[in-house]
Write an enzyme that holds these catalytic residues in place. Structure first.
Site, PDB file in Angstrom:
ATOM      1  N   SER A 240       0.838  -1.190   0.000  1.00  0.00           N
ATOM      2  CA  SER A 240       0.000   0.000   0.000  1.00  0.00           C
ATOM      3  C   SER A 240       0.879   1.247   0.000  1.00  0.00           C
ATOM      4  O   SER A 240       1.696   1.434  -0.895  1.00  0.00           O
ATOM      5  CB  SER A 240      -0.973  -0.047   1.187  1.00  0.00           C
ATOM      6  OG  SER A 240      -1.977   0.939   1.070  1.00  0.00           O
TER       7      SER A 240
ATOM      8  N   GLU B 281      -1.663  -2.396  -8.297  1.00  0.00           N
ATOM      9  CA  GLU B 281      -2.989  -2.632  -7.709  1.00  0.00           C
ATOM     10  C   GLU B 281      -3.480  -1.316  -7.138  1.00  0.00           C
ATOM     11  O   GLU B 281      -2.723  -0.361  -7.025  1.00  0.00           O
ATOM     12  CB  GLU B 281      -2.907  -3.695  -6.614  1.00  0.00           C
ATOM     13  CG  GLU B 281      -1.925  -3.397  -5.494  1.00  0.00           C
ATOM     14  CD  GLU B 281      -2.460  -2.517  -4.389  1.00  0.00           C
ATOM     15  OE1 GLU B 281      -3.700  -2.460  -4.213  1.00  0.00           O
ATOM     16  OE2 GLU B 281      -1.656  -1.875  -3.704  1.00  0.00           O
TER      17      GLU B 281
ATOM     18  N   HIS C 139      -5.130  -5.188  -1.866  1.00  0.00           N
ATOM     19  CA  HIS C 139      -5.794  -4.953  -0.596  1.00  0.00           C
ATOM     20  C   HIS C 139      -6.844  -6.004  -0.254  1.00  0.00           C
ATOM     21  O   HIS C 139      -7.676  -5.797   0.633  1.00  0.00           O
ATOM     22  CB  HIS C 139      -6.418  -3.556  -0.590  1.00  0.00           C
ATOM     23  CG  HIS C 139      -5.408  -2.460  -0.442  1.00  0.00           C
ATOM     24  ND1 HIS C 139      -4.532  -2.120  -1.441  1.00  0.00           N
ATOM     25  CD2 HIS C 139      -5.121  -1.638   0.601  1.00  0.00           C
ATOM     26  CE1 HIS C 139      -3.761  -1.120  -1.034  1.00  0.00           C
ATOM     27  NE2 HIS C 139      -4.103  -0.817   0.199  1.00  0.00           N
TER      28      HIS C 139
END
Length: 312
Positions: free
Chosen positions: A98, A215, A283
């Protein structure tokens, strides 16, 4: 350590006993940065505190690996203050995902070191349905053999840390082959919107001959994802990327396979490169570990679809 959000926020739902037991079973001892529990109004800590903890971890010969507590929004604040020579001269594992994408790709750009997009320290607190994430993590971290990813049987997109007793994994439909081709190259990527924060800075790695693995999370709807991807692919060097792999989207993003295929069809991608989507990064869970700065072999053909990862 906590280069973004503080551990104090994470431990509001405290699964430290599960986390430390898991690491003990792996034969690992966990220690914590001096400032890991500092917490300001943005649920983080000062730049000076976070930089100090990162420098301490790289300089300490007893530290073999650094796991980030969790992601957040402000990891890129640290980049102008980091001692890149210290990091380069003391190579060690750094793993997280992330917001940690900014730190990982900056380390690649400034030192050439490989880091790992994979579970946070907090992820190891997942009591159930963690087995596949752990298998991928240990395969990449504890073995030197190439790791061939395959689609997980099930997946989840839940706030697992709130109630570990109420979880229902979803059957996985598998990978989405978007465009055929075969390619090998150096891996650049992670969280797309975070990677794009590095554009125009000295911390953006070259995309020449890269396999992009990207992503995004629930805050990125299809329109945002499309323009973020376009922005990345318009960078100098992107004309020479060799392949593109895209992680599974969270349900709240409202991305579908048909929408993603439409988005990919409009991108400035080199002709003939393989594009694969809905892979187990990002995620959702399980979460595969992959080496940023390592090597990938991506194959998308009628009878064979594969993604093979190598540290070097």
């Amino acid at each position: 350590m906590a280069p973004a959000i503080s551990r104090a926020m994470v431990t509001e739902h405290d699964h430290t006993d599960i986390i430390e037991r898991r690491f003990a079973e792996l034969g690992l001892h966990v220690s914590y940065g001096r400032h890991v529990d500092e917490r300001d109004p943005l649920d983080s800590s000062s730049v000076a505190s976070r930089v100090a903890d990162l420098h301490d971890a790289f300089a300490d010969p007893s530290v073999s690996a650094i796991l980030t507590v969790i992601g957040g929004y402000n990891c890129n604040e640290l980049l102008p203050f980091l001692d890149w020579d210290l990091i380069r001269d003391n190579p060690k594992i750094l793993c997280g995902y992330s917001d940690i994408t900014a730190l990982q790709n900056a380390i690649l750009a400034r030192t050439g070191l490989v880091t790992y997009s994979g579970p946070h320290w907090s992820t190891f607190g997942m009591r159930d349905h963690f087995e596949q994430t752990l298998r991928w993590f240990t395969a990449v971290m504890f073995d030197t053999a190439p790791v061939a990813l395959t689609p997980s049987a099930t997946w989840s997109d839940d706030l697992w840390f709130l109630d570990q007793d109420k979880r229902e994994p979803i059957p996985n439909e598998g990978w989405w082959p978007i465009h055929p081709g075969t390619a090998e190259g150096r891996i650049v990527g992670g969280n797309l919107c975070t990677l794009n924060l590095l554009q125009g800075t000295p911390y953006m790695p070259s995309l020449d001959d890269a396999i992009l693995i990207v992503e995004d999370d629930f805050e990125s709807h299809p329109g945002n994802f499309a323009r973020d991807l376009t922005s990345l692919l318009q960078l100098p060097g992107a004309v020479n990327i060799r392949g593109l792999a895209i992680g599974r989207f969270q349900r709240e993003s409202h991305m579908t396979r048909s929408l993603l295929e439409q988005i990919i069809a409009t991108q400035p991608l080199p002709a003939g490169i393989p594009v694969l989507a809905n892979i187990d990064i990002g995620h959702t869970h399980p979460l595969a570990t992959f080496p940023i700065g390592g090597e990938a072999q991506l194959t998308v053909t009628g009878d064979k679809t594969s993604l093979i990862l190598r540290r070097h």
